[in-house]
Design a protein around this motif. Structure first.
Motif, mmCIF file in Angstrom:
data_model
loop_
_atom_site.group_PDB
_atom_site.id
_atom_site.type_symbol
_atom_site.label_atom_id
_atom_site.label_comp_id
_atom_site.label_asym_id
_atom_site.label_seq_id
_atom_site.Cartn_x
_atom_site.Cartn_y
_atom_site.Cartn_z
ATOM 1 N N ALA A 229 36.186 -22.642 -46.329
ATOM 2 C CA ALA A 229 36.450 -22.736 -47.520
ATOM 3 C C ALA A 229 38.132 -22.469 -48.100
ATOM 4 C CB ALA A 229 35.674 -22.013 -48.712
ATOM 5 N N SER A 230 38.387 -23.685 -48.944
ATOM 6 C CA SER A 230 40.056 -23.525 -49.050
ATOM 7 C C SER A 230 40.406 -23.416 -50.590
ATOM 8 C CB SER A 230 40.688 -24.891 -48.745
ATOM 9 O OG SER A 230 40.368 -25.029 -47.226
ATOM 10 N N ASN A 231 39.293 -23.428 -51.546
ATOM 11 C CA ASN A 231 39.213 -23.216 -53.023
ATOM 12 C C ASN A 231 37.843 -22.466 -53.523
ATOM 13 O OD1 ASN A 231 37.163 -25.271 -53.370
ATOM 14 N ND2 ASN A 231 39.143 -26.920 -52.725
ATOM 15 N N THR A 232 37.996 -22.339 -54.737
ATOM 16 C CA THR A 232 36.850 -21.399 -55.249
ATOM 17 C C THR A 232 35.513 -22.308 -55.493
ATOM 18 O OG1 THR A 232 37.639 -22.185 -57.568
ATOM 19 C CG2 THR A 232 38.254 -19.974 -56.508
ATOM 20 N N TYR A 233 35.650 -23.718 -55.526
ATOM 21 C CA TYR A 233 34.642 -24.478 -55.530
ATOM 22 C C TYR A 233 33.908 -24.531 -54.049
ATOM 23 C CZ TYR A 233 31.438 -28.437 -55.734
ATOM 24 O OH TYR A 233 30.517 -29.090 -56.047
ATOM 25 N N THR B 189 33.382 -29.428 -49.303
ATOM 26 C CA THR B 189 34.628 -28.181 -49.552
ATOM 27 C C THR B 189 34.022 -27.049 -48.910
ATOM 28 O OG1 THR B 189 33.164 -27.623 -51.698
ATOM 29 C CG2 THR B 189 34.943 -29.035 -51.871
ATOM 30 N N THR C 289 34.701 -21.708 -62.590
ATOM 31 C CA THR C 289 33.968 -22.697 -61.325
ATOM 32 C C THR C 289 33.329 -21.821 -60.426
ATOM 33 O OG1 THR C 289 35.982 -24.220 -61.536
ATOM 34 C CG2 THR C 289 34.404 -24.481 -59.418
ATOM 35 N N ASN D 96 37.044 -28.480 -58.632
ATOM 36 C CA ASN D 96 38.063 -27.539 -59.392
ATOM 37 C C ASN D 96 38.925 -28.420 -60.214
ATOM 38 O OD1 ASN D 96 37.905 -26.017 -56.256
ATOM 39 N ND2 ASN D 96 38.399 -24.684 -58.381
ATOM 40 N N GLY D 97 39.164 -27.590 -61.280
ATOM 41 C CA GLY D 97 40.354 -28.182 -62.226
ATOM 42 C C GLY D 97 39.763 -28.526 -63.586
ATOM 43 N N ASP E 222 44.251 -29.042 -45.179
ATOM 44 C CA ASP E 222 45.389 -28.782 -44.777
ATOM 45 C C ASP E 222 45.576 -28.150 -43.510
ATOM 46 O OD1 ASP E 222 46.236 -29.955 -47.552
ATOM 47 O OD2 ASP E 222 45.883 -27.789 -48.111
ATOM 48 N N ASP F 192 39.568 -21.599 -62.177
ATOM 49 C CA ASP F 192 39.275 -21.462 -61.002
ATOM 50 C C ASP F 192 38.058 -20.544 -61.080
ATOM 51 O OD1 ASP F 192 40.824 -23.503 -60.146
ATOM 52 O OD2 ASP F 192 42.160 -22.129 -58.971
ATOM 53 N N ASP G 152 42.225 -36.285 -47.750
ATOM 54 C CA ASP G 152 41.519 -34.995 -48.063
ATOM 55 C C ASP G 152 40.087 -34.993 -47.788
ATOM 56 O OD1 ASP G 152 41.065 -36.663 -50.112
ATOM 57 O OD2 ASP G 152 41.433 -35.318 -51.666
#
Length: 275
Positions: free
Chosen positions: A137-141, A115, A85, A77-78, A122, A82, A191
């Protein structure tokens, strides 16, 4: 075998091409960038027509593949928005997996990720070390990786092909070991729950999965069996995740991203250790 490798110009892709070639396979690289040559074809995997045609055969490259390794992706990500991705990675993976199904490639290994199982953690995992039964999952990746695993699991029901998802953690190249100078830092690799894998060992995991195709869908964590932190694993677990159950037989420096399954079923042994 004649093996196609998407993302062949990436860090893990280069190591995989090198490993498979050394084992005697003929490797055809598919990527947007790369060195022109007999073993490489430029393909936009976001275009299903290109993807399907490339897997069927490419004049002066190959007339059919025995197996396929899918590593191509926006890696984190980034780098782009998002949503881009997610759309880019999931579309490419669907195109590759579905095209492989249409073509009849029955041995497919593809890159999933830490991921898909909680990175950046977190929220504490339910137990340590974290095994393949945990998906969060915690992000779009990571969400994309969960979707890709689900696609493969369903495609596996449509025939007798073998689909192996490898949940890679942070891949470290041979020349990147200077990062471990921070290994004694209490927050180092927090992380990543302290995990890492040498690119050459990641390629070894790919080779082992290809050599042992089992019809259906399976998933394995791919990390160094030993942690990337200087402190013993039980102390690290207590510091980062107080109150989280820890396996009674956790090794002194065993990775908190469990590699017990891939060791037991595929015979994975890391050949490189930062220590």
């Amino acid at each position: 075998m004649i093996i196609g490798v998407t993302g062949s110009s990436g860090k893990l892709g280069r190591a995989t091409v090198e490993r498979l070639t050394a084992e005697g396979h003929e490797v055809i690289g598919f990527d947007l960038v790369g060195s022109a040559g007999a073993g490489f074809t430029r393909v936009d995997l976001g275009d299903y027509g290109q993807t399907l045609d490339a897997l069927f055969g490419v004049t002066a490259r190959h007339e059919g593949l025995d197996a396929l390794v899918h590593l191509a992706a926006i890696p984190v990500n980034g780098l782009v928005p998002d949503v881009t991705t997610f759309h880019t990675n999931v579309t490419a993976t669907f195109n590759v997996l579905h095209a492989a199904h249409r073509v009849g490639i029955d041995n497919v290994v593809f890159a999933s990720s830490i991921t898909a199982m909680g990175f950046p953690f977190d929220e504490a995992p339910p137990q340590l070390p974290v095994d393949e039964t945990y998906t969060s999952a915690s992000n779009t990746y990571g969400l994309g990786k969960v979707a890709e695993e689900a696609i493969a699991a369903q495609l596996a029901r449509w025939g007798s092909s073998a689909y192996t998802a490898l949940r890679f953690t942070n891949v470290v190249a041979e020349g990147e070991y200077d990062t471990f100078a921070r290994a004694a830092d209490p927050g180092y690799r927090r992380d990543l729950i302290g995990s890492w894998v040498d690119a050459r060992d990641g390629a070894r995991a790919v080779a082992l999965a290809l050599a042992d195709p089992v019809p259906g869908f399976r998933v394995y964590n791919v990390a160094s069996p030993t942690s990337g932190t200087a402190d013993p694993s039980r102390a690290v677990a207590a510091r980062w995740f107080p109150g989280t159950p820890v396996a009674s037989d956790l090794g002194e420096y065993e990775s908190l991203m469990s590699t017990r399954k891939i060791q037991a079923e595929l015979g994975f042994v890391a050949e490189h250790d930062w220590r």
